[in-house]
Design an enzyme around this catalytic site. Structure first.
Site, PDB file in Angstrom:
ATOM      1  N   PHE A 113      32.884  40.244   1.720  1.00  0.00           N
ATOM      2  CA  PHE A 113      32.033  40.157   0.445  1.00  0.00           C
ATOM      3  C   PHE A 113      30.670  40.794   0.355  1.00  0.00           C
ATOM      4  O   PHE A 113      29.941  40.587   1.512  1.00  0.00           O
ATOM      5  CB  PHE A 113      31.971  38.640  -0.072  1.00  0.00           C
ATOM      6  CG  PHE A 113      31.456  38.373  -1.342  1.00  0.00           C
ATOM      7  CD1 PHE A 113      32.565  38.823  -2.262  1.00  0.00           C
ATOM      8  CD2 PHE A 113      30.371  37.792  -1.499  1.00  0.00           C
ATOM      9  CE1 PHE A 113      32.275  38.385  -3.966  1.00  0.00           C
ATOM     10  CE2 PHE A 113      30.072  37.518  -3.024  1.00  0.00           C
ATOM     11  CZ  PHE A 113      31.110  37.817  -3.905  1.00  0.00           C
ATOM     12  N   ASP A 184      33.817  34.182   7.587  1.00  0.00           N
ATOM     13  CA  ASP A 184      33.669  33.818   6.316  1.00  0.00           C
ATOM     14  C   ASP A 184      34.926  33.290   5.858  1.00  0.00           C
ATOM     15  O   ASP A 184      36.061  34.035   5.600  1.00  0.00           O
ATOM     16  CB  ASP A 184      33.272  34.810   5.168  1.00  0.00           C
ATOM     17  CG  ASP A 184      32.714  34.075   3.925  1.00  0.00           C
ATOM     18  OD1 ASP A 184      33.248  33.250   3.401  1.00  0.00           O
ATOM     19  OD2 ASP A 184      31.900  34.822   3.338  1.00  0.00           O
ATOM     20  N   TYR A 209      33.250  25.733  -3.896  1.00  0.00           N
ATOM     21  CA  TYR A 209      33.458  25.713  -5.445  1.00  0.00           C
ATOM     22  C   TYR A 209      34.814  26.475  -5.808  1.00  0.00           C
ATOM     23  O   TYR A 209      35.093  26.331  -7.033  1.00  0.00           O
ATOM     24  CB  TYR A 209      32.371  26.223  -6.064  1.00  0.00           C
ATOM     25  CG  TYR A 209      31.797  27.506  -5.510  1.00  0.00           C
ATOM     26  CD1 TYR A 209      32.372  28.607  -5.948  1.00  0.00           C
ATOM     27  CD2 TYR A 209      30.500  27.468  -4.659  1.00  0.00           C
ATOM     28  CE1 TYR A 209      31.871  29.699  -5.175  1.00  0.00           C
ATOM     29  CE2 TYR A 209      29.992  28.652  -4.172  1.00  0.00           C
ATOM     30  CZ  TYR A 209      30.748  29.842  -4.563  1.00  0.00           C
ATOM     31  OH  TYR A 209      30.145  31.065  -3.929  1.00  0.00           O
ATOM     32  N   LYS A 210      35.319  27.038  -4.798  1.00  0.00           N
ATOM     33  CA  LYS A 210      36.621  27.819  -4.932  1.00  0.00           C
ATOM     34  C   LYS A 210      37.748  27.124  -4.793  1.00  0.00           C
ATOM     35  O   LYS A 210      38.098  25.943  -5.730  1.00  0.00           O
ATOM     36  CB  LYS A 210      36.701  28.927  -4.260  1.00  0.00           C
ATOM     37  CG  LYS A 210      35.595  29.830  -4.247  1.00  0.00           C
ATOM     38  CD  LYS A 210      35.727  31.139  -3.492  1.00  0.00           C
ATOM     39  CE  LYS A 210      34.552  32.229  -3.447  1.00  0.00           C
ATOM     40  NZ  LYS A 210      34.405  33.048  -4.604  1.00  0.00           N
ATOM     41  N   ARG A 356      42.725  40.125 -10.926  1.00  0.00           N
ATOM     42  CA  ARG A 356      43.053  39.437  -9.698  1.00  0.00           C
ATOM     43  C   ARG A 356      43.616  37.741 -10.177  1.00  0.00           C
ATOM     44  O   ARG A 356      42.928  37.195 -11.236  1.00  0.00           O
ATOM     45  CB  ARG A 356      41.649  39.290  -8.987  1.00  0.00           C
ATOM     46  CG  ARG A 356      41.687  38.421  -7.781  1.00  0.00           C
ATOM     47  CD  ARG A 356      40.239  38.327  -6.887  1.00  0.00           C
ATOM     48  NE  ARG A 356      39.412  37.666  -7.810  1.00  0.00           N
ATOM     49  CZ  ARG A 356      38.440  36.914  -7.010  1.00  0.00           C
ATOM     50  NH1 ARG A 356      38.134  37.054  -5.860  1.00  0.00           N
ATOM     51  NH2 ARG A 356      37.842  36.193  -7.631  1.00  0.00           N
TER      52      ARG A 356
END
Length: 397
Positions: A113, A184, A209-210, A356
């Site tokens: 990322f 990560d 939060y995912k 996605r």
């Protein structure tokens, strides 16, 4: 066995929406609003500052850390929540570098990322010109573990395609090379089984939060292997990472174990929402979640490829090498996604050409998959994406 019909009922999902973007922001747990309101009214409202003691606010970061730790194979007392993922990346890499002062290279890959890379670039600039961030292709990571690499920093699941690194194998190779690892888990925690202890990982970070459904801005987490917990020196030596914060000493002394990785004041309102989400996870088995997500993603790929020939699979075809998301390439992918969102199927777009879709069995089922494919096929076959309003780029894609 996890009852996925029961878990789906625990989320407040908008009527008529198929939500395939939980890999970017999880939906609202039904219990979260009442839980947060209770905290606001009964704790903050009535206890005021005494809530830090009476309501146990100060213990939330490590309490939530242990609950997350159960999903990622972490030892008790090795995970703490707080701050943001970028801050935790900085902390982990800085601490790992400090343990190998004679090496100056951080190795990563171009599937990482970008924010992780940005944070490391900034960190290394502050340390001096002899430090280097070395970025290679994902398949070339193992071959680039040279004897000058201090830290291997990787995102386990590629945010664009869902391609997975083999954490255990790469960690073993890194350790054989005298290299520390920072993983990560932003697209791993709550999506796939993770075994940090079994893989002998050194550091790991992630967001809530995912897939963990903690809400926008929910705090991040950091893991430090117990064997390193009292050796790792926090570069961000914040007040709450001090051994005795309320002694108000002018000199910093790191706290014991994972406590030293605390930095700023815990976001109690956000952590309260996260605690409601973790209650749902307490009723689920991550291995059941993984098995179901493979079923759903396999169904989605099969149905999309049979109805949308203009889309090209960007994710690994082998589900064992893919996280809980599926991505397809299309030249006008942004417009396709905007057309989908307008029809109530929410995924997202990643530049330059990827649409996605995230699959979270806690609230996504086969009916949702079929509805999403039917809508996508209609948009593609009738070129419904080719409209001016779908070409306008929004700030968040």
């Amino acid at each position: 066995m996890t009852d996925f019909a029961a878990t789906k009922a625990k989320f407040d999902l908008p009527e008529g929406v198929v939500y395939l973007d939980g890999n970017s922001l999880g939906p609202l747990p039904r219990a979260a609003a009442a839980r947060v309101n209770e905290m606001l009214v009964s704790e903050w409202g009535q206890m005021l500052i005494t809530g830090w003691n009476k309501a146990g606010w100060m213990a939330l970061p490590t309490g939530l850390g242990d609950r997350i730790g159960q999903l990622i194979g972490a030892e008790p007392g090795s995970v703490v929540t707080g701050d943001t993922l970028s801050i935790k990346v900085y902390q982990a890499v800085a601490s790992a570098l400090d343990l190998y002062p004679d090496r100056k290279v951080v190795l990563s890959d171009n599937g990482n990322f970008p924010s992780d890379l940005y944070m490391v670039e900034g960190l290394l600039r502050s340390l001096g010109s002899d430090y280097e961030l070395r970025v290679v292709a994902p398949e070339d990571v193992a071959d680039n573990l040279t004897d000058d690499v201090a830290v291997l920093m990787l995102t386990e699941v590629d945010y664009r395609t869902g391609r997975m690194h083999d954490m255990k194998t790469l960690t073993e190779l890194a350790h054989a090379n005298g290299t520390m690892t920072v993983w990560d888990l932003a697209h791993s925690a709550g999506a796939i089984p993770v075994d940090l202890a079994g893989c002998n990982a050194d550091f790991a970070v992630g967001c809530t939060y995912k897939y963990l459904n903690g809400g926008p801005g929910a705090p991040a987490f950091i893991y430090v292997a117990p064997r390193l917990a009292d050796k790792a020196q926090p570069a961000l030596s914040g007040w709450l990472g001090h051994e005795a914060p309320f002694a108000f000493d002018l000199d910093y002394r790191p706290g014991h174990g994972i406590e030293r990785m605390r930095v700023g004041t815990p976001p109690i309102i956000q952590m309260t929402a996260l605690s409601a989400a973790m209650d749902i996870w307490d009723t689920a088995d991550i291995h059941d979640v993984r098995a179901k997500s493979i079923e759903l993603t396999e169904l989605f790929i099969h149905r999309v490829e049979s109805t949308c020939p203009d889309l090209t699979l960007a994710s690994p075809r082998d589900p064992a090498r893919r996280g809980s998301q599926v991505s397809f390439r299309f030249e006008n992918g942004y417009a396709v996604m905007q057309a989908l969102i307008a029809r109530g199927v929410i995924g997202d777009f990643r530049a330059p050409d990827i649409i996605r879709f995230g699959f979270t069995p806690l609230y996504i089922d086969e009916h949702d998959v079929e509805q999403a494919v039917e809508t996508l096929a209609d948009i593609m076959s009738n070129r419904l994406w080719d409209a001016p309003e779908y070409m306008v780029r929004q700030r968040v894609t």
